[in-house]
Design an enzyme around this catalytic site. Structure first.
Site, PDB file in Angstrom:
ATOM      1  N   ASP A  78      -2.719 -13.951  -2.240  1.00  0.00           N
ATOM      2  CA  ASP A  78      -2.522 -12.721  -1.472  1.00  0.00           C
ATOM      3  C   ASP A  78      -2.302 -12.992   0.007  1.00  0.00           C
ATOM      4  O   ASP A  78      -1.540 -12.285   0.672  1.00  0.00           O
ATOM      5  CB  ASP A  78      -3.734 -11.799  -1.653  1.00  0.00           C
ATOM      6  CG  ASP A  78      -3.663 -11.022  -2.953  1.00  0.00           C
ATOM      7  OD1 ASP A  78      -2.942 -11.460  -3.868  1.00  0.00           O
ATOM      8  OD2 ASP A  78      -4.331  -9.977  -3.059  1.00  0.00           O
ATOM      9  N   LYS A 121      -6.194 -11.350  -8.277  1.00  0.00           N
ATOM     10  CA  LYS A 121      -5.783 -10.663  -9.503  1.00  0.00           C
ATOM     11  C   LYS A 121      -6.019 -11.492 -10.748  1.00  0.00           C
ATOM     12  O   LYS A 121      -6.007 -10.972 -11.857  1.00  0.00           O
ATOM     13  CB  LYS A 121      -4.283 -10.296  -9.456  1.00  0.00           C
ATOM     14  CG  LYS A 121      -3.831  -9.542  -8.227  1.00  0.00           C
ATOM     15  CD  LYS A 121      -4.758  -8.414  -7.869  1.00  0.00           C
ATOM     16  CE  LYS A 121      -4.707  -8.094  -6.403  1.00  0.00           C
ATOM     17  NZ  LYS A 121      -4.976  -9.211  -5.512  1.00  0.00           N
ATOM     18  N   SER A 468      -7.097  -5.383   1.719  1.00  0.00           N
ATOM     19  CA  SER A 468      -7.716  -6.662   1.387  1.00  0.00           C
ATOM     20  C   SER A 468      -9.220  -6.536   1.571  1.00  0.00           C
ATOM     21  O   SER A 468      -9.694  -5.769   2.410  1.00  0.00           O
ATOM     22  CB  SER A 468      -7.171  -7.757   2.304  1.00  0.00           C
ATOM     23  OG  SER A 468      -7.978  -8.910   2.232  1.00  0.00           O
TER      24      SER A 468
END
Length: 552
Positions: A78, A121, A468
């Site tokens: 990310d 994820k 985030s």
């Protein structure tokens, strides 16, 4: 054994010949076949070392009489994907991971599986697959990164993102910015704060799908390798006892997870991932339950970015069992629920000393009497939105201000760096939800810019995208319904006054129902931003954020 489907009897001679092509022996084929799903790659710092974790897991499986077979899984970093088109792909990979792990396990008739993820994820994607396939399974993550250091200051990735805002504001110079770049991420592992990856690794432990220590033992410690070996040995016991994920991931397990989510102050992304995992396990988990649990669960930890402590320090004072032991004093945990240790939750935490009183506060002296995450509702978000309350400055828990409206993250960042956002403003970023993004991008860049420019205690941010776990401040995400689905966030106009009361759980714009109805009649939803490829298909199938952004 399930694997008899591919190895037993005369009719499976062709199948066995393919195993023999890879060098498997009759002795190996006579044992349970255990998938080792390894998400190792060379683009995610949390995953670059997972080959060593996999070796240890396989050693444990072999020692306990099984045959380990390694298969791959994908992952996206990310941090590297942040702030450009790459972030559109991050959340959608969760579904790809779940689907691909399901395909591997079903197609090859494995008897059990050890799941080796580490970052955002990948952890929930693998847990979704485990619940879906429902063969004996255990999670063994790669562990957290160590905190960085600069002149006595502890650093993490969020500090580096914030340094960019400080640089743009002229607070630090080129040399200082370079120092953040070089010193904030000193080792492999999932980024060192209570961000999404570490949140989900800790909650995997709470749910009961990982061994104690999974969430907090640093990636570079020898204890992490030892844990991996034990995970390999333990999967063989789970196969022998036929203990499956849905035996563990029941309603009580998810209530435990939500309770500990509030106590720890986890990432708001947990409010996407826990419902999605629960859905695969046949459990309904909604945002109302989150607020119900939050109302009676004290927040005991302020780990970075909410505070100055890091996951490695939580590990030193007893890790997740210590926090669970303390919370259990209030009777908020289902201590009788089973776990992959083949002991109950209560048995797992019995030997813990509980809170140290400083890094993990006692229930008598919490940071707050309510949980680290809050769900807000109102005419901005009729179906709810979420905020990491534990990372919000006290003066921003109740805030009113004019809306500054942007239809993309890029436009908002340009305005922030251009000095166009001032104290009391409420930045609204829309058309960034699961459908509208598509992919529900994280907004770490704008939140970090505001923090670096010292505006995080004066400016709020609202989005139908997400944040985030590294974000801090009054960052309110997952607004549902999203703008691309006709949600009211799409009707907000520049200058509308928005009232936020996090403790009361409300978020409203000072616009009448009649005015909203008139705006809706004249409103046109823009064309999709991406019309081809995987993201186009994803946008057509994905549900709203309040449902976990699962695929229908």
């Amino acid at each position: 054994m399930i694997s008899d489907r591919v190895k037993k009897g005369p009719e499976k001679t062709p199948h066995r010949s393919l195993f023999k092509a890879m060098g498997y022996t009759d002795e190996e084929l006579s044992r349970p076949l255990v998938a080792v799903v390894n998400a190792q790659n060379e683009i995610i710092p949390g995953h670059i070392h997972l080959d060593n974790i996999a070796k240890a897991v396989k050693a444990g499986i072999l020692a306990a009489g099984g045959t380990p077979i390694e298969v791959p899984a994908i992952g996206v970093c990310d941090g590297i994907a942040m702030g450009h088109i790459g972030m559109h792909y991050s959340l959608p990979t969760r579904e790809l991971i779940a689907d691909s792990v399901e395909c591997q396990l079903k197609a090859h008739a494995f008897d059990g599986v050890v799941l080796i993820p580490n970052c955002d994820k990948i952890v929930p994607g693998m847990l979704m697959a485990a619940a879906r396939v429902n063969i004996p399974a255990i999670v063994c993550s790669g562990g957290p990164m160590l905190a960085g250091h600069k002149c006595g200051e502890k650093l993490s990735l969020s500090k580096t993102f914030e340094a960019v805002g400080a640089y743009e504001a002229g607070i630090i110079n080129d040399a200082e910015l370079k120092e953040y770049e070089n010193k904030s991420c000193p080792s492999c592992g999932s980024c060192s704060g209570m961000y999404t990856a570490n949140s989900m690794n800790c909650l995997s432990e709470v749910i009961g799908m990982a061994l104690p220590g999974n969430g907090t033992i640093p990636a570079v410690y020898g204890d992490r390798i030892s844990l991996a070996k034990h995970a390999g040995m333990q999967i063989m016991k789970l196969i022998e006892k036929d203990v499956k994920p849905r035996d563990i991931m029941n309603e009580k397990a998810f209530r435990n997870a939500l309770t500990m989510d509030m106590a720890l102050g986890c990432s708001t992304n947990s409010m996407l991932h826990l419902p999605a995992i629960a859905h695969e396990a046949g459990v309904d988990l909604n945002l109302d339950l989150a607020n119900e649990i939050s109302a009676k669960t004290p927040n005991l930890c302020h780990l970075a970015p909410a505070g100055s402590n890091y996951i490695e320090e939580l590990n030193e004072v007893g890790g997740i069992p210590a926090v669970m032991k303390e919370i259990s004093k209030l009777g908020l945990l289902a201590l009788d629920n089973p776990t992959v240790t083949l002991k109950t939750v209560g048995e797992n935490i019995a030997a813990s000393k509980g809170a140290d009183g400083t890094l993990v506060r006692t229930v008598e002296n919490p940071y707050s009497t309510t949980g680290g995450i809050a769900v807000l509702r109102g005419n901005v978000a009729p179906d709810g939105c979420v905020v990491k309350r534990s990372a919000v400055a006290p003066e921003m828990l109740k805030h009113s201000g004019p809306a500054r409206v942007f239809d993309s993250e890029e436009d908002a960042i340009s305005a922030i760096f251009g000095g166009k956002i001032v104290s009391s403003d409420i930045v609204v970023i829309r058309y960034e939800g699961p459908k509208g993004g598509p992919g529900m991008r994280e907004m770490l860049s704008p939140t970090s810019a505001l923090a670096g420019m010292k505006l995080d205690k004066e400016v709020a941010l609202i989005t139908d995208g997400r944040f985030s776990g590294a974000s801090r401040g009054a960052s309110i995400g997952h607004v549902s319904p999203e703008a691309a689905s006709g949600g009211n966030i799409g009707l907000i106009q520049e200058g509308d006054i928005i009232d936020i009361d996090i403790n009361a759980g409300t978020i409203n714009m000072q616009v009448s129902d009649e005015e909203l109805a008139q705006r809706r009649a004249n409103h046109v939803i823009p064309e999709p931003k991406i019309k081809t490829g995987y993201l186009s298909r994803y946008a057509k199938l994905v549900s709203s954020a309040d449902k976990g952004a699962i695929l229908s």
